[in-house]
Structure formats: structure tokens, C-alpha cells
Design an enzyme around this catalytic site. Sequence first.
Site, PDB file in Angstrom:
ATOM      1  CE  LYS A  90     -13.320  -4.177   5.368  1.00 11.91           C
ATOM      2  NZ  LYS A  90     -12.597  -3.034   5.790  1.00 11.91           N
ATOM      3  NE  ARG A 118     -12.566  -1.126   9.573  1.00  6.96           N
ATOM      4  CZ  ARG A 118     -11.352  -1.841   9.330  1.00  6.96           C
ATOM      5  NH1 ARG A 118     -10.381  -1.398   9.890  1.00  6.96           N
ATOM      6  NH2 ARG A 118     -10.974  -2.909   8.716  1.00  6.96           N
ATOM      7  CB  THR A 173      -7.210   8.905   1.911  1.00  4.22           C
ATOM      8  OG1 THR A 173      -7.364   9.197   0.484  1.00  4.22           O
ATOM      9  CG2 THR A 173      -8.913   8.943   2.265  1.00  4.22           C
ATOM     10  CD  GLN A 174      -7.162   6.065   7.787  1.00  6.87           C
ATOM     11  OE1 GLN A 174      -7.377   6.459   8.949  1.00  6.87           O
ATOM     12  NE2 GLN A 174      -7.871   5.820   6.853  1.00  6.87           N
ATOM     13  N   GLY A 216      -0.556   2.623   9.946  1.00  2.96           N
ATOM     14  CA  GLY A 216      -0.252   2.014   8.588  1.00  2.96           C
ATOM     15  C   GLY A 216       0.063   0.781   8.370  1.00  2.96           C
ATOM     16  CG  ASP A 252      -2.650  -2.724   5.973  1.00  4.27           C
ATOM     17  OD1 ASP A 252      -1.475  -2.490   5.552  1.00  4.27           O
ATOM     18  OD2 ASP A 252      -3.685  -2.134   5.367  1.00  4.27           O
ATOM     19  CE  LYS A 264       1.084  -1.603   3.324  1.00  2.00           C
ATOM     20  NZ  LYS A 264      -0.336  -1.481   3.279  1.00  2.00           N
TER      21      LYS A 264
END
Lengths: 332, 332
Positions: free
Chosen positions: B73, B117, B144-145, B229, B231, B235
Site C-alpha cells: 500500500k 478497513r 469521514t471516519q 483517531g 495514528d 495524537k
Amino acid sequence: MPAPKDVLVLSKEEIESVITIDDAIEAVEEGFKAYNSGKAVIPFPVALQVPDHSGDVHIKPGYIKGYDTYTVKIASGFYDNPKVGLPASHGMLLLFDARTGYPLCIEVDRCYLTDLRTAAAGAVAARALAKKDISRVAVIGTGTQARMQITALSRVRDFDELVVWGRNPERVKEYIAAMKDSIDARIVPASTAEEAVSGSDIVVTATMATSPVVKASWLSEGVHITAMGSDSPEKQELESAVLGIADKIVVDSLKQCVNLGEVHHAIGDGTITEEDVHAELGEVLLGSKSGRESDREITVCDLTGIAVQDVVTSQIVYERALKKKIGSSIRV
Amino acid sequence: MPAPKDVLVLSKEEIESVITIDDAIEAVEEGFKAYNSGKAVIPFPVALQVPDHSGDVHIKPGYIKGYDTYTVKIASGFYDNPKVGLPASHGMLLLFDARTGYPLCIEVDRCYLTDLRTAAAGAVAARALAKKDISRVAVIGTGTQARMQITALSRVRDFDELVVWGRNPERVKEYIAAMKDSIDARIVPASTAEEAVSGSDIVVTATMATSPVVKASWLSEGVHITAMGSDSPEKQELESAVLGIADKIVVDSLKQCVNLGEVHHAIGDGTITEEDVHAELGEVLLGSKSGRESDREITVCDLTGIAVQDVVTSQIVYERALKKKIGSSIRV
């Protein structure tokens, strides 16, 4: 949501049609200079093992500040492929817009550009480090890279004679047949590696050897050696004493060469220390470190391959293909 | 030289047409199990910075032993893109034949599969860890998430009420409008994060927060919290005390969560130690570690995203597209 955008796709044949070895030599020289100018962003590559199929995959991203694109190279070796009639290696380079991250081009080179940039690096090293006037070159190895190295070398140095040694005499014959129209020099087989190396002005090693094939006692005054077969910790082409007697050891990437390649072995057995490495090739090209200073010096350049070479060659291919309107495009 | 081979190319729209959130939930559950069964080969991902254009690129390869394909990816965030009207994120997944290393499929998902995913992982976590009977869910975040998490959650748990909190009331309104036909529950705005969290059976955090938005004192007995959130190391969505009072802390990858995510912060300030992490999610799914053991336990699942999720979803997309004869192909 932006409009779909066309991505250019280039096949190996299309790639071959837009880049020459001369292009690659000039590009790779610029790449090495960028690498030692703090312009290159080259993270440590990632490797993926596919153990149940004897495969390994190497992913090398790279970017040179100020370039229009960055590159991600994905290259694999699956060592059971030859059993089913397929080459073990495959590869592609993906180019992305450096301003947006959006994909621009997929170069499915099947490792051609890797071979080309590796050969080009050898020529860049020889141009920077070998004597100007030479007559005899030795090549150890008979594979694709042994051919491409000598073709590239012939673009930067004239020589009268190429002496070839390989473990398999049949392959030496094939090598000579394949190369005779590519270079303007007599090509002769050697019956031993020593016979090839002795009296040569440049020695190029391009083998898969895991034990040394070139000995220090065979070397002539003023010889330059480019070792480019050693791209993993196990591989070794030069006995450590070769690095021990060298006047100048130059590497493509010191960080990489202390972990793999010839320098790695010579440091490992105590023959040299990291401080004995004279320079990175880009430093010599930029003039911040000296190159050859006399015709008597023995120079060794240990090349392990760095992503900056992929960045420069893949960007040239993309630019040329756009200009010549070559390739197919996909809308994604 | 093998014959040229067709590579399937799928656009985001084509990808959306072959995989549902239910497919993704089942696939991601299998992926987490594979991750904790020693079947997954997940190297540490590589990141490339493009500093002169505020860009960063993340490259995540992964393979599950026995699968037909492996996946690489490539996803990017270029934070100046919105200034020129483009989404900051872009991405694609490349699938290769696990037997040969040859390319099979390019899924230009523009990060859709990553979103899918990630949402699916939240649902898998809730299915494994939340109480069976719930009535009220809180979502913190309106992007969006935050939408996809709740859609995915609605596939594994029925609930009567969704309470939404976000910093921007306009975006909360938009969220409610966008979601009202997607789930079978009343959706109400909360005027504070505390109002949303208090009394909820499940709390989902999906924000870009760099300072905690959920406090331990607001939590009800038996609540399950999915934090997804966080990642990057900066954060943080949950105050450390949330992890301090949790009966069970579960993570997708312990190795990753000690370096980023909520667990990372709580370890950093001494609220918990690595040993306080109860399990990796795959261990709970496999039954080798316990999940929820009573309706009174407080459970927290910290999700940072692992490549195995990409491997399973991208392979399903490829199989479905082949079966349904969707996509275009390029000959390389």
C-alpha cells in the site's frame, strides 16, 4: 472530489526506447551529487519476505528536493521462478507528483532500470577514480550486469583489451559472443581469475560470489576496482586484503556499506575500520573529497546501490516518454 | 523472457462496487486472527517525507502465508492540496502474485479501502468487546471516519440512539443529515463531549485531536470505547486516566501502540505499563485471551491500523473484480 487523472504506463520495451546508457551515466552522476548535497530524501528501504515461495520483495522510496516527482521502486526476487520458466526478478517504479502525491507514471521495467542504473554507477565510479589512460580491463562474472558494466565503462574510458573470467567456460564464450559488437576492444577469456586481474588497469566484479574471488597479491599498481556484486551481507567478491592495501576506498553509501558489501566484510574481520573509507562517491564528484591523485594509487569503489539512482533514472524516463508521447495511459 | 501479462486496474468507484462493509468486517476479523497466528508477514512500514511540499508518504507491505497475493500500500498526505481544491490524501494498493512476485492488480482506491478497513476494525473490536445489549452510542468526531465507524458498528450491534459531538456545530448538523438514512437509530447532537459520553454503552472516537477529548469521570459502567483517531505519536483522544480505570485494554498491535496511540501516552505519563495491556485484538478473536467477562467491565480498544487489514481487503477486492469482470487491464 477531483476529476479522474491519467496515469502513464510504460513497458520495459518502451522504457528501453527512451533512455540510453549515456543518459543513465549523466543522471546517476547527478544523483550521487544530490545524495551528498543534502538534497536527497532516502529512507531506509523495507523488505517483505514471502517465505513459503522463496520470495523477497524490496521497496525503495526516494525523493530529491526540487524534483517534480518522487519514486517508489518495488523489486522482487522469487527464486523458484526459473523452475517454471520465468525470470526470478521482477520490478516496477511508480512516480508520483511531488507537489500533490498523485500518481503520474508506472514504469514496469522488469528490473531493466535497476540494471541500467547499477551499470551507470560503475561507469561514474571509474570516470571519477580510474586512471585516464588505460589499456586492459578485467571483468569477473558473465551475467547481465557483467555485460552492462562493461558497456557503460566503454562510454567513459577507451581500452584495447577486455579479459573475461567466469566459473563456467561456456558462459564466458557466450559473454564474448554477446559483447564483441558492443565495445571497441579485443575480448579474451582468462583461464583463472588471477590471469584476468593481473596486469589490468580496471577490474570490475559482477558476480553472486559469497567467498572472495579477487586477491590482493594479483593487483597491479594504479589499478581501479569496482565491486558491484555484493548487495547483501553474505556476498563477497574481494578478499579483505584488497581493501587493506587500497590507497583509497570509496563507497556509494557509507551507512549501507558498513552493513553489506565488501567494506562490511573487511571491517568485520578487522582489516580496516570505518575511518579507512576515504569518501562517498558523491563527495568525490562534488570535489569535497579528493579522487585519484596519482597513476600509482590503488582505488576501490564498493557499490551497493542506493535509491537516488532509481529516482534520477525513472524521472528521465518519465520526461522523455511524455515528450515522445510513448506509453499507454490509464484513467483512475 | 515471459510473455507480457495483463495487470488489472481498478478505480475507486470500481472498488466500491465490489466490497461491502460487511465483507470488510469479516475480512478484517480474519486478518487480525492471521496476525496473531504467526501467519502474517508485516514488516515495519517505511515513510518518505517530501518536505518542500508538506507531503508525507507511507508505504506498507504485507503478506499472509497461504494467500495468493501480497500487497503493497502506498498512501500519501499532502497538506497543501486543499489550497488548490484537491483532497490531501491519495493512495493505491498494488497486489502481486505470491508465487512469482509478478504484478496482478493496481487498486487506485484513493484511500477508500483504508477508510473501510479502519471502520471495519472498529466494528470487529466492538463485536468482540462491547456488551451484547446496548442502547446508546456516542461518536466523537464528524469526519469521514466518524461516519464509516458508525455505519460499520451498526452492522454488529443494534442501538436506539447515536449521540454526536464535534467541535464545529455546523459539521455536527452535516453529520446527522448524512447519517440519518444509513443507520436505524435516532441521531442527536450533544452540546459537550461529556454529554455525548455520559450514559453511552459504546464510545467511538474518530478525531484528529492532539489533546484528550474524553475523560475517565464521564464513563459509565460497562462502557466499551474504541479509539481510532490516534495514528501518530502526537495524537491523543483519551485522557490517560481512561486507560487507568479500564478493566481491559486491547490493542491491534502492541508493538505499534507503545509508539503511537492512546496506550503510548498512558505509558508515557506512567498511568499504565505495557503489562497492563490485556491483549491484542487477534488474541481475543482467536480465544487465546479473554474478551469481555461481565456487563460491568470497562473495555478500551486502541486501534492504530496494521497492514494485515490492507492485505485482506485488497485481496477480496481483487477476487471479486476478477469474478465480476470489473476493471480495465493493462499489458506490461
